[in-house]
Enzyme design. Structure first.
Site, PDB file in Angstrom:
ATOM      1  N   GLY A  60      94.726  34.266  35.699  1.00  0.00           N
ATOM      2  CA  GLY A  60      94.284  35.604  35.332  1.00  0.00           C
ATOM      3  C   GLY A  60      94.596  35.859  33.865  1.00  0.00           C
ATOM      4  O   GLY A  60      95.545  35.299  33.323  1.00  0.00           O
ATOM      5  N   GLN A  65      96.145  40.749  26.358  1.00  0.00           N
ATOM      6  CA  GLN A  65      96.943  39.547  26.107  1.00  0.00           C
ATOM      7  C   GLN A  65      96.386  38.722  24.952  1.00  0.00           C
ATOM      8  O   GLN A  65      97.078  37.883  24.397  1.00  0.00           O
ATOM      9  CB  GLN A  65      97.005  38.666  27.358  1.00  0.00           C
ATOM     10  CG  GLN A  65      97.797  39.288  28.489  1.00  0.00           C
ATOM     11  CD  GLN A  65      97.767  38.392  29.709  1.00  0.00           C
ATOM     12  OE1 GLN A  65      96.892  38.512  30.555  1.00  0.00           O
ATOM     13  NE2 GLN A  65      98.705  37.477  29.790  1.00  0.00           N
ATOM     14  N   CYS A 108     103.435  34.764  33.948  1.00  0.00           N
ATOM     15  CA  CYS A 108     102.460  35.402  33.063  1.00  0.00           C
ATOM     16  C   CYS A 108     102.248  34.523  31.835  1.00  0.00           C
ATOM     17  O   CYS A 108     103.216  33.993  31.282  1.00  0.00           O
ATOM     18  CB  CYS A 108     103.000  36.777  32.648  1.00  0.00           C
ATOM     19  SG  CYS A 108     101.902  37.691  31.553  1.00  0.00           S
ATOM     20  N   LEU A 109     100.992  34.388  31.428  1.00  0.00           N
ATOM     21  CA  LEU A 109     100.710  33.585  30.228  1.00  0.00           C
ATOM     22  C   LEU A 109     101.391  34.167  28.992  1.00  0.00           C
ATOM     23  O   LEU A 109     101.665  33.445  28.043  1.00  0.00           O
ATOM     24  CB  LEU A 109      99.192  33.498  29.998  1.00  0.00           C
ATOM     25  CG  LEU A 109      98.415  32.694  31.045  1.00  0.00           C
ATOM     26  CD1 LEU A 109      96.917  32.747  30.757  1.00  0.00           C
ATOM     27  CD2 LEU A 109      98.899  31.256  31.094  1.00  0.00           C
ATOM     28  N   HIS A 150      98.556  42.530  38.895  1.00  0.00           N
ATOM     29  CA  HIS A 150      99.275  42.012  37.721  1.00  0.00           C
ATOM     30  C   HIS A 150      98.442  42.215  36.449  1.00  0.00           C
ATOM     31  O   HIS A 150      98.936  42.724  35.444  1.00  0.00           O
ATOM     32  CB  HIS A 150      99.578  40.519  37.955  1.00  0.00           C
ATOM     33  CG  HIS A 150     100.200  39.825  36.798  1.00  0.00           C
ATOM     34  ND1 HIS A 150     101.510  39.402  36.808  1.00  0.00           N
ATOM     35  CD2 HIS A 150      99.700  39.469  35.586  1.00  0.00           C
ATOM     36  CE1 HIS A 150     101.777  38.812  35.637  1.00  0.00           C
ATOM     37  NE2 HIS A 150     100.694  38.835  34.891  1.00  0.00           N
ATOM     38  N   GLU A 151      97.169  41.821  36.527  1.00  0.00           N
ATOM     39  CA  GLU A 151      96.308  41.938  35.346  1.00  0.00           C
ATOM     40  C   GLU A 151      95.997  43.400  35.021  1.00  0.00           C
ATOM     41  O   GLU A 151      95.927  43.780  33.848  1.00  0.00           O
ATOM     42  CB  GLU A 151      95.011  41.137  35.527  1.00  0.00           C
ATOM     43  CG  GLU A 151      95.208  39.634  35.713  1.00  0.00           C
ATOM     44  CD  GLU A 151      96.054  38.960  34.643  1.00  0.00           C
ATOM     45  OE1 GLU A 151      96.089  39.440  33.485  1.00  0.00           O
ATOM     46  OE2 GLU A 151      96.709  37.952  34.955  1.00  0.00           O
ATOM     47  N   HIS A 154      98.527  45.000  32.891  1.00  0.00           N
ATOM     48  CA  HIS A 154      98.349  44.718  31.454  1.00  0.00           C
ATOM     49  C   HIS A 154      97.487  45.786  30.778  1.00  0.00           C
ATOM     50  O   HIS A 154      97.703  46.122  29.624  1.00  0.00           O
ATOM     51  CB  HIS A 154      97.681  43.356  31.232  1.00  0.00           C
ATOM     52  CG  HIS A 154      98.625  42.200  31.305  1.00  0.00           C
ATOM     53  ND1 HIS A 154      99.662  42.010  30.411  1.00  0.00           N
ATOM     54  CD2 HIS A 154      98.674  41.160  32.166  1.00  0.00           C
ATOM     55  CE1 HIS A 154     100.310  40.900  30.717  1.00  0.00           C
ATOM     56  NE2 HIS A 154      99.735  40.360  31.788  1.00  0.00           N
TER      57      HIS A 154
END
Length: 188
Positions: A60, A65, A108-109, A150-151, A154
């Site tokens: 994701g 991000q 998370c990235l 989660h996304e 953001h």
């Protein structure tokens, strides 16, 4: 799962088109703006976000991000399955969540190598626009539900570490990976 007209090869690129931003960077804390029109420029951004996500082994990625202040998310819970199209959510809103809460590990990235348990509703219903600007609704459970939540966090300037209840473990994991616990903003 609605099929996507955006197709990119699910492979790692040596130089992904977009740069990730990491915990501590202010751009991750700004609420994203709604997208007014879905056009080819936006679809190109979606392609680049997917290429960047696959290149970094993510499932994701939210536009903030990669320092794009827009309500845009790409998700692919099966990055190794070429037949499974990615999910694109534009201006997503959660319509309903289940009462059942599940605890599972998240990463998370934007916070590489940090994986910690987070509590989230097991099932979510989300309304959004697809890459053609068509309104859609999706009911998701398990990993997809967690990924959507989660996304979507953001898009509101919230990171998964803000939801971690065990601050001792969190502090240890962050320090071990070169991140500051001061960058965490716990949510109530």
């Amino acid at each position: 799962m609605p099929s996507s007209c955006i197709s990119v090869e699910k492979k790692k690129l040596k130089n992904p088109p977009l740069s990730l931003h990491y915990l501590g960077d202010r751009v991750l804390r700004q609420p994203a703006k709604r997208i007014a029109k879905v056009d080819d420029e936006l679809r190109q951004l979606i392609r680049e976000m997917l290429q960047t996500m696959y290149s970094k082994d993510g499932i994701g990625l939210a536009a903030p991000q990669v320092a794009v202040n827009k309500q845009l998310i790409v998700i692919d819970c099966e990055p190794d399955n070429a037949a499974n199209p990615p999910l694109v959510l534009i201006n997503p809103t959660i319509k309903q969540v289940s009462r059942d809460i599940v605890v599972a590990q998240e990463g998370c990235l934007s916070i590489p190598n940090v994986y910690i348990d987070v509590k989230r509703p097991e099932v979510v219903e989300v309304a959004y626009k697809d890459e053609n600007g068509r309104p859609r609704t999706l009911k998701a459970g398990d990993l997809l539900a967690r990924c959507i939540q989660h996304e979507m966090d953001h898009l509101n300037g919230v990171l998964f570490v803000d939801r971690v209840e065990n601050s001792l473990t969190l502090n240890e994991e962050l320090s071990k990976n070169g991140f500051s616990y001061q960058a965490v903003k716990p949510v109530a």
